[in-house]
Design an enzyme around this catalytic site. Structure first.
Site, PDB file in Angstrom:
ATOM      1  N   ARG A 121       0.823  -1.231   0.000  1.00  0.00           N
ATOM      2  CA  ARG A 121       0.000   0.000   0.000  1.00  0.00           C
ATOM      3  C   ARG A 121       0.848   1.270   0.000  1.00  0.00           C
ATOM      4  NH1 ARG A 121      -2.802  -3.037   3.970  1.00  0.00           N
ATOM      5  NH2 ARG A 121      -4.540  -4.133   3.012  1.00  0.00           N
ATOM      6  N   LYS A 143       3.228  11.774 -10.822  1.00  0.00           N
ATOM      7  CA  LYS A 143       2.363  10.980 -11.710  1.00  0.00           C
ATOM      8  C   LYS A 143       3.077   9.677 -12.030  1.00  0.00           C
ATOM      9  CE  LYS A 143      -0.611  14.323 -14.026  1.00  0.00           C
ATOM     10  NZ  LYS A 143      -1.020  14.951 -15.298  1.00  0.00           N
ATOM     11  N   GLU A 185      10.197  20.275 -23.987  1.00  0.00           N
ATOM     12  CA  GLU A 185       9.465  20.542 -22.735  1.00  0.00           C
ATOM     13  C   GLU A 185       9.999  21.822 -22.087  1.00  0.00           C
ATOM     14  OE1 GLU A 185       6.904  18.767 -21.801  1.00  0.00           O
ATOM     15  OE2 GLU A 185       7.157  16.804 -22.753  1.00  0.00           O
ATOM     16  N   LYS A 227       7.661  23.566 -12.335  1.00  0.00           N
ATOM     17  CA  LYS A 227       6.794  22.393 -12.135  1.00  0.00           C
ATOM     18  C   LYS A 227       6.444  22.230 -10.656  1.00  0.00           C
ATOM     19  CE  LYS A 227       5.352  17.961 -13.546  1.00  0.00           C
ATOM     20  NZ  LYS A 227       5.492  16.803 -14.400  1.00  0.00           N
ATOM     21  N   GLU A 237      -4.683  18.176 -10.444  1.00  0.00           N
ATOM     22  CA  GLU A 237      -5.290  18.779 -11.635  1.00  0.00           C
ATOM     23  C   GLU A 237      -6.756  19.115 -11.385  1.00  0.00           C
ATOM     24  OE1 GLU A 237      -3.347  16.649 -14.784  1.00  0.00           O
ATOM     25  OE2 GLU A 237      -4.402  17.825 -16.291  1.00  0.00           O
ATOM     26  N   ARG A 242      -2.637  22.910 -13.138  1.00  0.00           N
ATOM     27  CA  ARG A 242      -1.711  21.894 -13.657  1.00  0.00           C
ATOM     28  C   ARG A 242      -1.947  21.635 -15.148  1.00  0.00           C
ATOM     29  NH1 ARG A 242       0.601  16.490 -10.422  1.00  0.00           N
ATOM     30  NH2 ARG A 242       2.083  15.956 -12.045  1.00  0.00           N
ATOM     31  N   ASN A 246       0.012  21.022 -19.998  1.00  0.00           N
ATOM     32  CA  ASN A 246      -0.337  20.273 -21.220  1.00  0.00           C
ATOM     33  C   ASN A 246      -0.217  21.122 -22.484  1.00  0.00           C
ATOM     34  OD1 ASN A 246      -0.901  17.965 -19.827  1.00  0.00           O
ATOM     35  ND2 ASN A 246      -3.064  18.451 -19.566  1.00  0.00           N
ATOM     36  N   HIS A 249       0.539  19.646 -25.831  1.00  0.00           N
ATOM     37  CA  HIS A 249       0.373  18.195 -25.719  1.00  0.00           C
ATOM     38  C   HIS A 249      -0.928  17.683 -26.320  1.00  0.00           C
ATOM     39  CE1 HIS A 249       3.842  18.523 -23.157  1.00  0.00           C
ATOM     40  NE2 HIS A 249       3.857  17.228 -22.924  1.00  0.00           N
ATOM     41  N   HIS A 253       0.053  14.826 -28.532  1.00  0.00           N
ATOM     42  CA  HIS A 253      -0.235  13.408 -28.248  1.00  0.00           C
ATOM     43  C   HIS A 253      -0.808  12.726 -29.473  1.00  0.00           C
ATOM     44  CE1 HIS A 253      -0.423  13.736 -23.602  1.00  0.00           C
ATOM     45  NE2 HIS A 253       0.716  13.210 -24.001  1.00  0.00           N
ATOM     46  N   HIS A 266       8.231  11.781 -28.283  1.00  0.00           N
ATOM     47  CA  HIS A 266       7.329  12.650 -27.506  1.00  0.00           C
ATOM     48  C   HIS A 266       7.698  14.135 -27.656  1.00  0.00           C
ATOM     49  CE1 HIS A 266       4.573  13.798 -24.331  1.00  0.00           C
ATOM     50  NE2 HIS A 266       5.551  14.476 -23.758  1.00  0.00           N
TER      51      HIS A 266
HETATM   52  N1  LIG Z   1       5.074  10.912 -15.033  1.00  0.00           N
HETATM   53  C1  LIG Z   1       5.040  11.992 -15.769  1.00  0.00           C
HETATM   54  O1  LIG Z   1       4.639  13.065 -15.320  1.00  0.00           O
HETATM   55  C2  LIG Z   1       5.532  11.922 -17.189  1.00  0.00           C
HETATM   56  C3  LIG Z   1       5.715  13.096 -17.924  1.00  0.00           C
HETATM   57  C4  LIG Z   1       6.251  12.991 -19.208  1.00  0.00           C
HETATM   58  C5  LIG Z   1       6.585  11.760 -19.736  1.00  0.00           C
HETATM   59  N2  LIG Z   1       6.381  10.623 -18.993  1.00  0.00           N
HETATM   60  C6  LIG Z   1       6.738   9.299 -19.517  1.00  0.00           C
HETATM   61  O2  LIG Z   1       8.149   9.289 -19.688  1.00  0.00           O
HETATM   62  C7  LIG Z   1       8.486   8.317 -20.687  1.00  0.00           C
HETATM   63  C8  LIG Z   1       9.526   8.921 -21.606  1.00  0.00           C
HETATM   64  O3  LIG Z   1      10.648   9.266 -20.852  1.00  0.00           O
HETATM   65  P1  LIG Z   1      12.090   9.497 -21.519  1.00  0.00           P
HETATM   66  O4  LIG Z   1      11.943  10.413 -22.660  1.00  0.00           O
HETATM   67  O5  LIG Z   1      13.014   9.845 -20.424  1.00  0.00           O
HETATM   68  O6  LIG Z   1      12.383   8.095 -22.172  1.00  0.00           O
HETATM   69  P2  LIG Z   1      13.136   6.770 -21.670  1.00  0.00           P
HETATM   70  O7  LIG Z   1      12.943   6.546 -20.232  1.00  0.00           O
HETATM   71  O8  LIG Z   1      12.704   5.689 -22.595  1.00  0.00           O
HETATM   72  O9  LIG Z   1      14.659   7.134 -21.966  1.00  0.00           O
HETATM   73  C9  LIG Z   1      15.054   7.374 -23.292  1.00  0.00           C
HETATM   74  C10 LIG Z   1      16.288   6.555 -23.650  1.00  0.00           C
HETATM   75  O10 LIG Z   1      17.415   7.160 -23.047  1.00  0.00           O
HETATM   76  C11 LIG Z   1      18.198   6.173 -22.402  1.00  0.00           C
HETATM   77  N3  LIG Z   1      18.896   6.868 -21.342  1.00  0.00           N
HETATM   78  C12 LIG Z   1      18.432   7.283 -20.155  1.00  0.00           C
HETATM   79  N4  LIG Z   1      19.338   8.004 -19.506  1.00  0.00           N
HETATM   80  C13 LIG Z   1      20.439   8.037 -20.288  1.00  0.00           C
HETATM   81  C14 LIG Z   1      21.698   8.661 -20.175  1.00  0.00           C
HETATM   82  N5  LIG Z   1      22.002   9.434 -19.133  1.00  0.00           N
HETATM   83  N6  LIG Z   1      22.592   8.491 -21.180  1.00  0.00           N
HETATM   84  C15 LIG Z   1      22.266   7.758 -22.271  1.00  0.00           C
HETATM   85  N7  LIG Z   1      21.070   7.168 -22.451  1.00  0.00           N
HETATM   86  C16 LIG Z   1      20.173   7.305 -21.458  1.00  0.00           C
HETATM   87  C17 LIG Z   1      17.198   5.154 -21.961  1.00  0.00           C
HETATM   88  O11 LIG Z   1      17.822   3.924 -21.712  1.00  0.00           O
HETATM   89  C18 LIG Z   1      16.266   5.117 -23.156  1.00  0.00           C
HETATM   90  O12 LIG Z   1      16.760   4.300 -24.163  1.00  0.00           O
HETATM   91  C19 LIG Z   1       7.194   7.925 -21.366  1.00  0.00           C
HETATM   92  O13 LIG Z   1       6.803   6.652 -20.918  1.00  0.00           O
HETATM   93  C20 LIG Z   1       6.198   8.976 -20.878  1.00  0.00           C
HETATM   94  O14 LIG Z   1       4.867   8.473 -20.809  1.00  0.00           O
HETATM   95  C21 LIG Z   1       5.879  10.693 -17.743  1.00  0.00           C
HETATM   96 ZN   LIG Z   2       5.434  16.008 -22.274  1.00  0.00          ZN
END
Ligand SMILES: NC(=O)c1ccc[n+]([C@@H]2O[C@H](COP(=O)([O-])OP(=O)(O)OC[C@H]3O[C@@H](n4cnc5c(N)ncnc54)[C@H](O)[C@@H]3O)[C@@H](O)[C@H]2O)c1
Ligand SMILES: [Zn+2]
Length: 361
Positions: A121, A143, A185, A227, A237, A242, A246, A249, A253, A266
């Site tokens: 939990r 999130k 972003e 943020k 939200e 918040r 977006n 986005h 999206h 993205h």
């Molecule tokens: N929770 C939230 O508020 C929120 C907001 C935006 C996006 N997201 C989510 O985030 C995800 C995308 O995140 P991302 O863009 O970080 O992608 P990711 O986590 O897939 O990382 C991108 C790539 O970079 C590599 N990588 C990571 N750190 C590295 C480093 N220091 N050096 C070299 N390579 C490295 C990873 O192994 C991967 O191949 C999606 O699933 C999206 O839905 C969540």
């Molecule tokens: Zn985003």
């Protein structure tokens, strides 16, 4: 090194931003008194790159460290992977004071946060983001999510970490494409809340793209602060504040989904979404052409796309109207009145949306 406080009463936490600060992680975690056994969820690539440094930093403060790696793909945000990690965690947990460390980009961060939110939990977790996107966005705000085959981020909760620890030194090994994706972003934050940040990117884009630590530290600090302020005033939200995050986005999206998460990542889709939101803002008389041009020039300058190809406009519109957020509802867009000031507008005529997308072909 700078400490930014995300204020949520008893669930408040620090976001620490600096360069080459990883050896201070153990000390920062120790002070939180959240446990003695770190369960680090990461992927194989990041474990090779940063595993030793993390292990050294935590064990120096007397903590035990166990790594759990998941595949380096969005598919790790699945029910199956979460179940596998939870079983491993439970087997390891005997007589321990466990906390979770999310070490990686947004994929690892969303999965690890989700696992932390439901195991027993809820157990404490910290975010150690290693992509620009994760440092400025996904690691902050609580999130957590995994995907279903029917859609992204369909299962999850808002569950805040105890600490976000952003070492911009990690970002040096990112590809230029990944830096640019995070930069979309950052540009978004500048447009919605901070004209000074927007000008900073205009003036320093080459330092940022070359991962100069001072430039990266400044943008990660500024974005984290924006943020943190938004989340502390509207965590769930509810008030609409918040929602401004977006910006870019809504159609972004749709572009990302319509491109099969392939042609446009993205950040690239968000860059296009930002331009389309500016186009809609201009058509509704909220901004004049020079503002839209200024945004377009910056997006182009940092090497993000300004034109769409390989997907049809109908596909984008259809995907947009089938988005889970819009089913049976009126459309709602975050628009801008000028750089730094947003406005949320509903029921925008389809023609205006279509014309603004068409302009990007
Ligand atoms: N929770 C939230 O508020 C929120 C907001 C935006 C996006 N997201 C989510 O985030 C995800 C995308 O995140 P991302 O863009 O970080 O992608 P990711 O986590 O897939 O990382 C991108 C790539 O970079 C590599 N990588 C990571 N750190 C590295 C480093 N220091 N050096 C070299 N390579 C490295 C990873 O192994 C991967 O191949 C999606 O699933 C999206 O839905 C969540
Ligand atoms: Zn985003």
């Amino acid at each position: 090194m700078r400490r930014i406080r995300l204020k949520l009463k008893k669930r408040s936490y620090d976001i620490i931003v600096g360069c080459g600060i990883i050896n201070r992680l153990g000390n920062c975690v120790h002070k939180l008194n959240i446990g003695a056994d770190a369960y680090v969820i990461t992927n194989p690539l990041i474990r090779i790159k940063f595993g030793k440094a993390i292990q050294g930093a935590l064990s120096k403060s007397g903590m035990s460290v166990r790594f759990k790696t998941v595949a380096d793909t969005e598919k790790s945000k699945s029910v199956e992977t979460a179940a596998r990690v939870l079983k491993d965690l439970a087997a390891y947990d005997l007589k321990k004071r466990i906390f979770i460390v999310a070490l990686g980009g947004g994929v690892v961060g969303d999965l690890a946060g989700f696992v932390a939110s439901i195991y027993k939990r809820g157990i404490p977790y910290i975010q150690v983001p290693t992509t620009l996107l994760a440092q400025v966005d996904s690691a902050i705000g609580g999130k957590t999510a995994i995907d279903l085959s029917t859609g992204k981020n369909l299962i999850g909760a808002i569950y805040q970490p105890k600490l976000v620890f952003s070492d911009v030194g990690f970002l040096k090994s990112l590809s230029l494409r990944q830096i640019r994706a995070g930069l979309a972003e950052v540009i978004k934050y500048g447009i919605i809340k901070n004209p000074g940040l927007f000008s900073f990117i205009e003036k320093n884009s080459s330092d940022i793209l070359r991962c100069k630590p001072a430039a990266l530290e400044l943008i990660v600090q500024r974005c984290s602060k924006i943020k943190a302020d938004v989340v502390s005033r509207d965590e769930k939200e509810e008030s609409g504040l918040r929602t401004i995050l977006n910006f870019g986005h809504t159609i972004g999206h749709a572009i990302e989904t319509a491109s099969g998460y392939n042609k446009f990542n993205h950040g690239e889709a968000v860059a296009l979404g930002i331009l389309i939101a500016c186009g809609i803002s201009r058509r509704l008389g909220l901004i004049k052409l020079p503002v839209e041009k200024r945004v377009g020039e910056l997006i182009k300058k940092v090497g993000l796309p300004t034109q769409i190809s390989g997907i049809s406009i109908e596909r984008i519109i259809n995907t947009h109207y089938h988005d889970k957020k819009f089913l049976g509802k009126r459309n709602r867009f975050v628009l801008i009145k000028r750089i730094g000031i947003t406005q949320i507008t509903r029921d925008i005529p389809l023609k205006i949306i279509k014309d603004s997308i068409k302009e990007r072909f």
